[in-house]
Design a protein around this motif. Structure first.
Motif, PDB file in Angstrom:
ATOM      1  N   ASP A 381       1.086  -0.956  -0.215  1.00 33.60           N
ATOM      2  CA  ASP A 381       0.450  -0.096  -0.168  1.00 33.60           C
ATOM      3  C   ASP A 381       1.115   1.018  -0.203  1.00 33.60           C
ATOM      4  O   ASP A 381       1.941   0.768   0.502  1.00 33.60           O
ATOM      5  CB  ASP A 381      -0.716   0.154   1.716  1.00 33.60           C
ATOM      6  CG  ASP A 381      -1.686   1.305   1.380  1.00 33.60           C
ATOM      7  OD1 ASP A 381      -1.873   1.482   0.172  1.00 33.60           O
ATOM      8  OD2 ASP A 381      -2.659   1.578   1.601  1.00 33.60           O
ATOM      9  N   ALA A 382       0.670   2.214  -0.713  1.00 33.98           N
ATOM     10  CA  ALA A 382       0.962   3.026  -1.278  1.00 33.98           C
ATOM     11  C   ALA A 382       0.383   4.698  -0.468  1.00 33.98           C
ATOM     12  O   ALA A 382      -0.746   4.955  -0.795  1.00 33.98           O
ATOM     13  CB  ALA A 382       2.178   3.706  -2.273  1.00 33.98           C
ATOM     14  N   ARG A 390      -0.528   6.551  -4.993  1.00 35.79           N
ATOM     15  CA  ARG A 390      -1.786   5.040  -5.486  1.00 35.79           C
ATOM     16  C   ARG A 390      -0.790   4.529  -6.418  1.00 35.79           C
ATOM     17  O   ARG A 390      -0.124   4.890  -7.044  1.00 35.79           O
ATOM     18  CB  ARG A 390      -2.558   5.606  -6.884  1.00 35.79           C
ATOM     19  CG  ARG A 390      -2.829   4.239  -7.619  1.00 35.79           C
ATOM     20  CD  ARG A 390      -4.051   5.081  -9.051  1.00 35.79           C
ATOM     21  NE  ARG A 390      -3.314   5.741 -10.304  1.00 35.79           N
ATOM     22  CZ  ARG A 390      -2.713   5.342 -11.219  1.00 35.79           C
ATOM     23  NH1 ARG A 390      -2.981   4.096 -10.838  1.00 35.79           N
ATOM     24  NH2 ARG A 390      -2.349   6.063 -11.975  1.00 35.79           N
ATOM     25  N   ILE A 391      -0.233   2.885  -6.081  1.00 42.53           N
ATOM     26  CA  ILE A 391       0.849   2.510  -6.763  1.00 42.53           C
ATOM     27  C   ILE A 391       0.132   1.965  -8.027  1.00 42.53           C
ATOM     28  O   ILE A 391      -0.413   1.356  -8.681  1.00 42.53           O
ATOM     29  CB  ILE A 391       0.722   0.975  -5.968  1.00 42.53           C
ATOM     30  CG1 ILE A 391       1.494   1.499  -4.515  1.00 42.53           C
ATOM     31  CG2 ILE A 391       2.256   0.277  -6.370  1.00 42.53           C
ATOM     32  CD1 ILE A 391       1.605  -0.148  -3.653  1.00 42.53           C
ATOM     33  N   THR A 392       1.127   1.480  -9.030  1.00 47.21           N
ATOM     34  CA  THR A 392       1.208   2.072 -10.535  1.00 47.21           C
ATOM     35  C   THR A 392       1.446   0.875 -10.988  1.00 47.21           C
ATOM     36  O   THR A 392       1.362   0.217 -11.494  1.00 47.21           O
ATOM     37  CB  THR A 392       1.518   3.450 -11.226  1.00 47.21           C
ATOM     38  OG1 THR A 392       3.062   3.632 -11.116  1.00 47.21           O
ATOM     39  CG2 THR A 392       0.808   4.521 -10.725  1.00 47.21           C
ATOM     40  N   SER A 393       2.975  -0.280 -10.724  1.00 46.59           N
ATOM     41  CA  SER A 393       3.533  -1.312 -10.630  1.00 46.59           C
ATOM     42  C   SER A 393       4.778  -1.324  -9.868  1.00 46.59           C
ATOM     43  O   SER A 393       4.780  -0.880  -8.734  1.00 46.59           O
ATOM     44  CB  SER A 393       4.550   0.062 -12.196  1.00 46.59           C
ATOM     45  OG  SER A 393       5.150   0.546 -11.406  1.00 46.59           O
ATOM     46  N   VAL A 422      10.434  -3.090  -7.044  1.00 46.20           N
ATOM     47  CA  VAL A 422      10.314  -1.932  -7.231  1.00 46.20           C
ATOM     48  C   VAL A 422       9.513  -1.428  -7.192  1.00 46.20           C
ATOM     49  O   VAL A 422       8.808  -2.207  -8.063  1.00 46.20           O
ATOM     50  CB  VAL A 422      11.731  -0.880  -8.047  1.00 46.20           C
ATOM     51  CG1 VAL A 422      11.276   0.095  -8.768  1.00 46.20           C
ATOM     52  CG2 VAL A 422      12.950  -1.360  -8.110  1.00 46.20           C
ATOM     53  N   VAL A 423       9.295  -0.884  -6.101  1.00 39.45           N
ATOM     54  CA  VAL A 423       7.065  -0.596  -5.864  1.00 39.45           C
ATOM     55  C   VAL A 423       7.596   0.901  -6.683  1.00 39.45           C
ATOM     56  O   VAL A 423       7.792   1.853  -6.120  1.00 39.45           O
ATOM     57  CB  VAL A 423       6.604  -0.678  -4.725  1.00 39.45           C
ATOM     58  CG1 VAL A 423       5.049   0.255  -5.024  1.00 39.45           C
ATOM     59  CG2 VAL A 423       7.005  -1.561  -4.417  1.00 39.45           C
ATOM     60  N   GLN A 424       6.273   1.475  -7.951  1.00 39.93           N
ATOM     61  CA  GLN A 424       6.694   2.015  -8.427  1.00 39.93           C
ATOM     62  C   GLN A 424       4.501   2.609  -7.547  1.00 39.93           C
ATOM     63  O   GLN A 424       3.854   2.737  -8.191  1.00 39.93           O
ATOM     64  CB  GLN A 424       6.366   2.371 -10.266  1.00 39.93           C
ATOM     65  CG  GLN A 424       6.349   4.023 -10.442  1.00 39.93           C
ATOM     66  CD  GLN A 424       7.337   3.992 -11.510  1.00 39.93           C
ATOM     67  OE1 GLN A 424       6.361   4.531 -12.263  1.00 39.93           O
ATOM     68  NE2 GLN A 424       8.151   4.332 -11.980  1.00 39.93           N
ATOM     69  N   ALA A 425       5.006   4.054  -7.428  1.00 40.78           N
ATOM     70  CA  ALA A 425       3.450   5.010  -7.132  1.00 40.78           C
ATOM     71  C   ALA A 425       3.607   6.199  -7.600  1.00 40.78           C
ATOM     72  O   ALA A 425       4.230   6.957  -8.182  1.00 40.78           O
ATOM     73  CB  ALA A 425       3.423   5.108  -5.732  1.00 40.78           C
ATOM     74  N   GLU A 426       2.121   6.666  -7.888  1.00 42.43           N
ATOM     75  CA  GLU A 426       2.009   8.187  -8.568  1.00 42.43           C
ATOM     76  C   GLU A 426       0.968   9.168  -7.768  1.00 42.43           C
ATOM     77  O   GLU A 426       0.495   8.466  -6.540  1.00 42.43           O
ATOM     78  CB  GLU A 426       0.756   7.822 -10.123  1.00 42.43           C
ATOM     79  CG  GLU A 426       0.259   8.816 -10.253  1.00 42.43           C
ATOM     80  CD  GLU A 426      -0.149   8.530 -11.863  1.00 42.43           C
ATOM     81  OE1 GLU A 426      -1.272   8.724 -11.797  1.00 42.43           O
ATOM     82  OE2 GLU A 426       0.298   8.188 -12.610  1.00 42.43           O
ATOM     83  N   SER A 432       7.022   8.319  -8.192  1.00 39.47           N
ATOM     84  CA  SER A 432       7.938   8.229  -7.464  1.00 39.47           C
ATOM     85  C   SER A 432       7.989   6.837  -7.133  1.00 39.47           C
ATOM     86  O   SER A 432       7.882   6.264  -6.946  1.00 39.47           O
ATOM     87  CB  SER A 432       8.417   9.240  -5.347  1.00 39.47           C
ATOM     88  OG  SER A 432       9.199   9.143  -5.009  1.00 39.47           O
ATOM     89  N   GLU A 433       8.748   6.516  -6.495  1.00 39.73           N
ATOM     90  CA  GLU A 433       9.283   5.129  -6.406  1.00 39.73           C
ATOM     91  C   GLU A 433       9.912   4.251  -4.628  1.00 39.73           C
ATOM     92  O   GLU A 433      10.994   4.877  -4.212  1.00 39.73           O
ATOM     93  CB  GLU A 433      10.269   4.156  -7.817  1.00 39.73           C
ATOM     94  CG  GLU A 433      11.918   4.521  -7.524  1.00 39.73           C
ATOM     95  CD  GLU A 433      12.381   3.789  -8.939  1.00 39.73           C
ATOM     96  OE1 GLU A 433      11.628   3.648  -9.890  1.00 39.73           O
ATOM     97  OE2 GLU A 433      13.821   3.411  -9.046  1.00 39.73           O
ATOM     98  N   ARG A 434      10.250   2.935  -4.560  1.00 45.82           N
ATOM     99  CA  ARG A 434      10.629   2.329  -3.388  1.00 45.82           C
ATOM    100  C   ARG A 434      10.415   1.175  -4.095  1.00 45.82           C
ATOM    101  O   ARG A 434      10.179   0.037  -4.402  1.00 45.82           O
ATOM    102  CB  ARG A 434       9.829   2.629  -2.462  1.00 45.82           C
ATOM    103  CG  ARG A 434      10.786   2.067  -0.936  1.00 45.82           C
ATOM    104  CD  ARG A 434      11.575   2.692  -0.498  1.00 45.82           C
ATOM    105  NE  ARG A 434      10.604   4.436   0.150  1.00 45.82           N
ATOM    106  CZ  ARG A 434      10.506   4.915   1.329  1.00 45.82           C
ATOM    107  NH1 ARG A 434       9.757   4.025   2.338  1.00 45.82           N
ATOM    108  NH2 ARG A 434       9.533   5.815   1.681  1.00 45.82           N
ATOM    109  N   THR A 435      12.306   1.140  -3.365  1.00 51.21           N
ATOM    110  CA  THR A 435      12.628  -0.735  -3.229  1.00 51.21           C
ATOM    111  C   THR A 435      12.234  -1.550  -2.118  1.00 51.21           C
ATOM    112  O   THR A 435      13.058  -0.587  -0.805  1.00 51.21           O
ATOM    113  CB  THR A 435      13.995  -0.599  -4.087  1.00 51.21           C
ATOM    114  OG1 THR A 435      13.767  -0.255  -5.441  1.00 51.21           O
ATOM    115  CG2 THR A 435      14.718  -1.841  -4.069  1.00 51.21           C
TER     116      THR A 435
END
Length: 571
Positions: A381-382, A390-393, A422-426, A432-435
């Motif tokens: 969850d982001a 919102r998580i996009t990928s 790698v979670v990418q959020a919008e 932005s992203e977080r690993t």
């Protein structure tokens, strides 16, 4: 006229002439009794009272006081409580119909008063339209506690005097009501108020007034973690926090106002850690109003109303959490030069409009991994500090190598490896992203025994290609007589340290630095002692392999063990 009433009149007449004290068998006193002959009935440590004079005498004497019937106080009684008292309303009502300017029903001066109601429906009332004052704390070390029962007044229900020192108020149950003024007036120096339950209702200009303005160096500490405060009819808020005080609101506390929930002024400090705060839905009201050089710290709680926060002066507002259900988080007109810092929280509106220069930080991603039959499942969850992201990928990696086509929340895993995603959020048009890293160790097989290994160099059973490269580097340094050098390598995905590498290093001043799971292991050939295992856990290297202490006279160009064989295998 019945015989009992006739007897009562006769006895009253006798008492008025002789000053005798006479009571009926049930403990009551005939009408006309003087204060010295007040109705009191002792039962152990408790005293039951049935008239105003008896109540006054019992409260000043201290101990447990129980009401035996409804009591009307229609003349002035100056009751000073200087001892410890527990007052049990016992389902009855004390009514103070007499009123005078600033005349309180009870005054606590150095003692303590605890009010409770063992039967229910017990009340204390001061209904005079202009002078209906309740309970006052004065002097030093006075304390009041409400556990149950109802206290209703027209003016201040419970008031702490300006010059009071180290007073305390606790409310864990019951009800406090002021129809025209503050339900609590909190002043003095070193005052402590703790509210964990009960209900408070005020129809005055403010519900609770808190200020150390009038003297004293020790600030007021006011904590509300439970109970409910309801305010209507005034413009100074359910809580008006004026000066030299710290208010902390949290837990299940509820504060409601037809205007603002909290007004913070001067140098006061407001900490909101939880609870629910609600203000009216009007064009001019906000849940919190911060002015002057006050400080407000919000780390939790729910805020509902037309506007969330109204700031002015040089007030400091720090928001690190909480949920703002207000239509607009900030009051449109910001006066003065307040400081507003936002590092967390959830907001109904897009508050980035107030802070156009702030850049979006990495979204905070919460991740849970679960493994079932070799399938790794990711739950993520982001959220963003300004509003929900919102998580996009998703993109998966194994030992640092991207896995093509793996972009979902599940992954089939095999063997020992370090997986990362790698979670990418919008947020709006920004990304932005977080690993997040996950070490998958459950599938590490037990190494075969030496009989099954055959001619295989058993120490190389795992990652033999990577270890072969390391041994080649060691051999090259030895050939070139480049001693004192360091070889660096990553052991990600490699569960064991092989004995063949230890034998290649042993006796030479060459250091191998192995990085694994954030830890660096250093193996120097001069420190390698007896090699009596075919593989080593990395955590065992220092205690089981590096057992030699190099001497100054050693020749690092020659191995200490010319035979260089493994004692276990003979190779």
């Amino acid at each position: 006229m019945n015989k009992k009433k006739l007897l009562a009149l006769v006895l009253a007449a006798l008492m008025s002439v002789s000053g005798l004290t006479i009571a009926f068998a049930d403990g009551t006193v005939p009408a006309g009794s003087t204060p010295a002959a007040a109705a009191m009935k002792s039962s152990g440590d408790a005293v039951t009272v049935t008239d105003a004079a008896g109540l006054a005498a019992a409260l000043e004497a201290g101990g447990t006081v129980i009401l035996g019937r409804d009591i009307l106080m229609d003349t002035r009684y100056d009751i000073s409580i200087q001892k410890d008292v527990v007052l049990d309303l016992n389902g009855y009502t004390i009514t103070k119909s007499y009123g005078d300017s600033n005349h309180y029903l009870f005054v606590i001066e150095g003692g303590s008063l605890t009010v409770e109601d063992s039967k229910g429906n017990g009340r204390i009332e001061a209904p005079d339209e202009d002078y209906g004052y309740g309970i006052q704390l004065k002097g030093s070390g006075s304390s009041f506690e409400l556990r149950s029962g109802t206290i209703q007044t027209t003016q201040e229900t419970v008031e702490i005097d300006n010059k009071a020192l180290n007073s305390s108020v606790k409310i864990s149950g019951g009800t406090l009501i002021s129809t025209k003024d503050s339900v609590l007036g909190v002043r003095g120096s070193g005052t402590a108020v703790e509210i964990t339950g009960g209900e408070m209702t005020s129809g005055g200009q403010r519900g609770v007034y808190i200020s150390g303005f009038y003297g004293g160096t020790d600030s007021i500490q006011f904590t509300m973690t439970g109970g409910k405060l309801t305010h209507s009819g005034g413009i100074n808020g359910a809580i008006q926090l004026a000066q030299n005080a710290t208010v902390t609101i949290g837990g299940t506390a509820e504060i409601e106002s037809t205007d603002k929930a909290v007004l913070v002024q001067s140098n006061a400090i407001l900490n909101i850690e939880g609870g629910k705060l609600t203000s009216s839905d009007t064009d001019t009201s906000s849940v919190i109003r911060c002015t002057d050089n006050s400080t407000t710290n919000i780390s939790g709680g729910t805020f509902s109303g037309r506007y969330g926060v109204d700031t002015g002066g040089t007030a400091s507002v720090n928001i690190s959490g909480g949920t703002f259900d207000a239509y607009t988080t900030f009051f449109p007109s910001i006066l003065g030069n307040p400081s507003i810092q936002i590092t967390g929280g959830k907001f109904k509106d897009d508050i980035s409009q107030y802070f156009p220069d702030q850049k979006m930080p990495a979204p905070e991603v919460t991740v849970t991994f679960s493994d079932s039959d070799g399938v790794l499942t990711l739950t993520a969850d982001a959220f963003h500090r300004l509003t929900e992201a919102r998580i996009t990928s998703y993109q998966w990696y194994k030992n640092g190598i991207m896995l093509d086509g793996e972009t979902g929340t599940t992954l089939t895993v095999d063997g020992y490896a370090t997986y990362s995603v790698v979670v990418q959020a919008e947020y709006k048009n920004m990304t932005s992203e977080r690993t997040v890293v996950y070490d998958y160790r459950e599938a590490v097989p037990e190494p075969p025994d030496s009989e099954e290994s055959g001619d295989r160099e058993y120490g190389d059973y795992y990652g033999n290609e990577k270890w072969d490269e390391v041994k080649k580097e060691i051999a090259k340094l030895i050939e070139d007589e480049e001693f004192g050098e360091t070889i660096e390598m990553s052991a990600t995905g490699l569960p064991y340290f092989p004995s063949s590498v230890a034998r290649a290093l042993k006796g030479y001043d060459i250091t191998l630095e192995v990085r694994k799971n954030g830890v660096t292991y250093k193996v120097n050939g001069l420190e390698i002692g007896s090699i009596d295992k075919i593989w080593y856990e990395f955590e065992e290297l220092e205690t089981e392999l590096l057992t030699e202490t190099p001497g100054d006279e050693e020749d690092s160009s020659k191995p200490a063990d010319e035979n260089k064989t493994n004692p276990s295998t003979g190779r």
